[in-house]
Design a protein around this motif. Structure first.
Motif: not given
Length: 103
Positions: A13-22, A10-11, A1-8
């Motif tokens: 973070f990547i989506v929001f970081f991409g939003f910030a860059l665009k 990370a995903i 469950m902890k690994i699933l939370f970290r994967i979500v």
């Protein structure tokens, strides 16, 4: 469950970081009396999101204090009921005492 939370996480973070860059173009936010704020869109969105979260927390404070006061009152009531129950239990356990002895 902890690994699933970290994967979500990370995903997201990547989506929001991409939003910030665009969304780095400069925008102008106009208020009353010709007051204007200029800045990157992502920073203005972040600032208004943080301000909204802070106002939401401030709006919850009176309710929080009311719930804490109710909780304290309920704990006192429960404590009094437990003491009364313990006194009744002790009264049942003890043998009855004679009223008086006459000769």
């Amino acid at each position: 469950m902890k690994i699933l939370f970290r994967i979500v996480a990370a995903i997201l973070f990547i989506v929001f970081f991409g939003f910030a860059l665009k969304n780095t173009q400069e925008v102008a936010l106009r208020f009353f009396f010709d007051y204007e704020i200029r800045g990157p869109l992502v920073l203005l969105l972040l600032a208004f999101f943080a301000a909204g979260a802070a106002l939401g927390i401030l709006a919850m404070i009176p309710t929080l204090f009311r719930h804490r006061r109710d909780l304290s009152r309920h704990r006192k009531t429960i404590s009094a009921m437990e003491q009364e129950r313990e006194a009744q239990r002790l009264a049942r356990v003890q043998p009855p005492q004679p009223d008086s002895v006459s000769k």
